[in-house]
Design a protein around this motif. Structure first.
Motif, PDB file in Angstrom:
ATOM      1  N   MET A  33      -6.865  -3.244  -3.076  1.00 20.24           N
ATOM      2  CA  MET A  33      -5.603  -3.857  -2.686  1.00 20.24           C
ATOM      3  C   MET A  33      -4.720  -3.997  -3.923  1.00 20.24           C
ATOM      4  N   THR A  34      -3.480  -3.600  -3.805  1.00 14.34           N
ATOM      5  CA  THR A  34      -2.563  -3.639  -4.937  1.00 14.34           C
ATOM      6  C   THR A  34      -1.631  -4.838  -4.826  1.00 14.34           C
ATOM      7  N   LEU A  35      -1.031  -5.205  -5.954  1.00 15.71           N
ATOM      8  CA  LEU A  35      -0.068  -6.295  -5.955  1.00 15.71           C
ATOM      9  C   LEU A  35       1.210  -5.902  -5.229  1.00 15.71           C
ATOM     10  N   LYS A  36       1.652  -4.673  -5.460  1.00 16.91           N
ATOM     11  CA  LYS A  36       2.898  -4.200  -4.863  1.00 16.91           C
ATOM     12  C   LYS A  36       2.645  -3.527  -3.525  1.00 16.91           C
ATOM     13  N   ASN A  37       3.724  -3.406  -2.756  1.00 20.63           N
ATOM     14  CA  ASN A  37       3.642  -2.732  -1.465  1.00 20.63           C
ATOM     15  C   ASN A  37       3.424  -1.237  -1.663  1.00 20.63           C
ATOM     16  N   THR A  38       2.805  -0.621  -0.665  1.00 22.15           N
ATOM     17  CA  THR A  38       2.667   0.836  -0.642  1.00 22.15           C
ATOM     18  C   THR A  38       3.374   1.337   0.615  1.00 22.15           C
ATOM     19  N   GLU A  39       3.312   2.636   0.838  1.00 22.10           N
ATOM     20  CA  GLU A  39       3.937   3.193   2.047  1.00 22.10           C
ATOM     21  C   GLU A  39       3.207   2.759   3.307  1.00 22.10           C
ATOM     22  N   THR A  40       1.920   2.376   3.159  1.00 21.33           N
ATOM     23  CA  THR A  40       1.110   2.088   4.343  1.00 21.33           C
ATOM     24  C   THR A  40       0.775   0.619   4.534  1.00 21.33           C
ATOM     25  N   ALA A  41       1.003  -0.225   3.522  1.00 22.26           N
ATOM     26  CA  ALA A  41       0.642  -1.642   3.661  1.00 22.26           C
ATOM     27  C   ALA A  41       1.441  -2.495   2.686  1.00 22.26           C
ATOM     28  N   TYR A  42       1.498  -3.794   2.991  1.00 26.40           N
ATOM     29  CA  TYR A  42       2.097  -4.749   2.073  1.00 26.40           C
ATOM     30  C   TYR A  42       1.091  -5.064   0.975  1.00 26.40           C
ATOM     31  N   GLY A  43       1.597  -5.339  -0.218  1.00 29.01           N
ATOM     32  CA  GLY A  43       0.745  -5.688  -1.334  1.00 29.01           C
ATOM     33  C   GLY A  43       0.314  -7.151  -1.275  1.00 29.01           C
ATOM     34  N   VAL A  77      10.535 -18.712  -0.007  1.00 28.45           N
ATOM     35  CA  VAL A  77      11.369 -17.734   0.702  1.00 28.45           C
ATOM     36  C   VAL A  77      12.289 -17.018  -0.281  1.00 28.45           C
ATOM     37  N   LEU A  78      12.853 -17.750  -1.236  1.00 25.17           N
ATOM     38  CA  LEU A  78      13.675 -17.083  -2.267  1.00 25.17           C
ATOM     39  C   LEU A  78      12.838 -16.080  -3.053  1.00 25.17           C
ATOM     40  N   LEU A  79      11.622 -16.484  -3.437  1.00 28.72           N
ATOM     41  CA  LEU A  79      10.728 -15.551  -4.148  1.00 28.72           C
ATOM     42  C   LEU A  79      10.389 -14.352  -3.270  1.00 28.72           C
ATOM     43  N   ARG A  80      10.190 -14.626  -1.990  1.00 33.24           N
ATOM     44  CA  ARG A  80       9.867 -13.546  -1.062  1.00 33.24           C
ATOM     45  C   ARG A  80      11.013 -12.551  -0.939  1.00 33.24           C
ATOM     46  N   ILE A  81      12.243 -13.047  -0.899  1.00 37.70           N
ATOM     47  CA  ILE A  81      13.408 -12.163  -0.817  1.00 37.70           C
ATOM     48  C   ILE A  81      13.533 -11.333  -2.097  1.00 37.70           C
ATOM     49  N   ILE A  82      13.361 -11.979  -3.237  1.00 35.49           N
ATOM     50  CA  ILE A  82      13.410 -11.250  -4.513  1.00 35.49           C
ATOM     51  C   ILE A  82      12.341 -10.173  -4.550  1.00 35.49           C
ATOM     52  N   TRP A  83      11.124 -10.539  -4.138  1.00 34.42           N
ATOM     53  CA  TRP A  83      10.018  -9.575  -4.147  1.00 34.42           C
ATOM     54  C   TRP A  83      10.296  -8.424  -3.180  1.00 34.42           C
ATOM     55  N   ARG A  84      10.895  -8.735  -2.045  1.00 37.52           N
ATOM     56  CA  ARG A  84      11.211  -7.703  -1.056  1.00 37.52           C
ATOM     57  C   ARG A  84      12.240  -6.723  -1.604  1.00 37.52           C
ATOM     58  N   VAL A  85      13.235  -7.236  -2.322  1.00 33.02           N
ATOM     59  CA  VAL A  85      14.271  -6.371  -2.897  1.00 33.02           C
ATOM     60  C   VAL A  85      13.674  -5.475  -3.987  1.00 33.02           C
ATOM     61  N   MET A  86      12.708  -6.010  -4.725  1.00 37.19           N
ATOM     62  CA  MET A  86      12.124  -5.273  -5.852  1.00 37.19           C
ATOM     63  C   MET A  86      11.054  -4.259  -5.441  1.00 37.19           C
ATOM     64  N   ASN A  87      10.594  -4.317  -4.202  1.00 34.54           N
ATOM     65  CA  ASN A  87       9.507  -3.448  -3.755  1.00 34.54           C
ATOM     66  C   ASN A  87       9.932  -2.579  -2.596  1.00 34.54           C
ATOM     67  N   ALA A  88       9.367  -1.383  -2.567  1.00 40.34           N
ATOM     68  CA  ALA A  88       9.561  -0.522  -1.401  1.00 40.34           C
ATOM     69  C   ALA A  88       8.817  -1.154  -0.235  1.00 40.34           C
ATOM     70  N   GLN A  89       9.367  -1.025   0.949  1.00 46.46           N
ATOM     71  CA  GLN A  89       8.709  -1.555   2.139  1.00 46.46           C
ATOM     72  C   GLN A  89       7.824  -0.478   2.749  1.00 46.46           C
ATOM     73  N   PRO A  90       6.701  -0.874   3.364  1.00 43.77           N
ATOM     74  CA  PRO A  90       5.884   0.132   4.067  1.00 43.77           C
ATOM     75  C   PRO A  90       6.710   0.820   5.143  1.00 43.77           C
ATOM     76  N   LYS A  91       6.369   2.071   5.403  1.00 43.13           N
ATOM     77  CA  LYS A  91       7.091   2.817   6.430  1.00 43.13           C
ATOM     78  C   LYS A  91       6.882   2.141   7.781  1.00 43.13           C
ATOM     79  N   PRO A  92       7.960   2.022   8.575  1.00 43.41           N
ATOM     80  CA  PRO A  92       7.790   1.405   9.902  1.00 43.41           C
ATOM     81  C   PRO A  92       6.933   2.284  10.800  1.00 43.41           C
TER      82      PRO A  92
END
Length: 195
Positions: free
Chosen positions: A1-11, A64-79
């Motif tokens: 499991m990685t800290l950052k998100n991947t194409e297939t899962a959230y980190g 939630v602010l940290l979550r938004i920052i983290w979301r902006v900084m990371n690629a999201q998994p493919k829907p």
């Protein structure tokens, strides 16, 4: 499991922020209902429950602010595959949840007539005692705290707290179950085990 998100899962970080906010939301409601159902007004138990509610609300806002920052900084998994309407509903639902998770703590803080003793470690002054209150509410709006408190309480308690937050949470929960058991895709798995 990685800290950052991947194409297939959230980190790991995204998962901890997601589930941390979920647990804190339940704690906020538990402290609120405990206070109103099981304590007498203005007793030490009542005030302790209120302070826990305030502390949890502030924690939700920060996460939630940290979550938004983290979301902006990371690629999201493919829907997962789905119709345009399903994807639109998912996006709108997520934006609405983020809105609630930001607006509820803000209106809770703005409309509370006492300071927050943050988990009994340090004091956060009530909004009425800040320079921002004097500038925005008194000087710009020409309102007293009692006049300002009413709409904040209405938004926090009657609109968001009483029903809107619960509708969005229930919709989020049911959508996760729908994806997992009906569509049998990886939507829920991406935010849990990742396997």
């Amino acid at each position: 499991m990685t800290l950052k998100n991947t194409e297939t899962a959230y980190g790991t970080v995204a998962k901890w922020l997601h589930w941390g906010v979920a647990v804190l939301f339940l704690a906020a409601y538990a402290s609120y209902y405990y206070r109103h159902w099981f304590t007498e007004s203005k007793t030490p138990e009542n005030m302790t429950a209120l302070q826990i509610h305030l502390s949890v609300g502030i924690s939700i806002f920060v996460l939630v602010l940290l979550r938004i920052i983290w979301r902006v900084m990371n690629a999201q998994p493919k829907p997962e595959p789905g119709t345009k309407l399903e994807h639109l509903a998912a996006h709108l639902g997520h934006y609405a949840l983020y809105g609630v998770m930001i607006i509820m703590p803000i209106t809770g803080y703005l409309g509370t007539g006492l300071g927050a003793d943050f988990f009994f470690m340090f004091e956060i002054p009530k909004f009425e005692e800040t320079w921002l209150f004097n500038f925005l509410v008194v000087e710009q709006l020409g309102m007293t705290f009692k006049e300002f408190e009413k709409p904040m309480d209405f938004i926090h308690k009657d609109i968001f707290g009483a029903w809107l937050a619960w509708i969005l949470i229930l919709g989020h929960f049911l959508a996760a179950l729908y994806h997992h058991y009906v569509k049998q895709d990886n939507t829920l798995i991406k935010m849990t085990t990742g396997k």
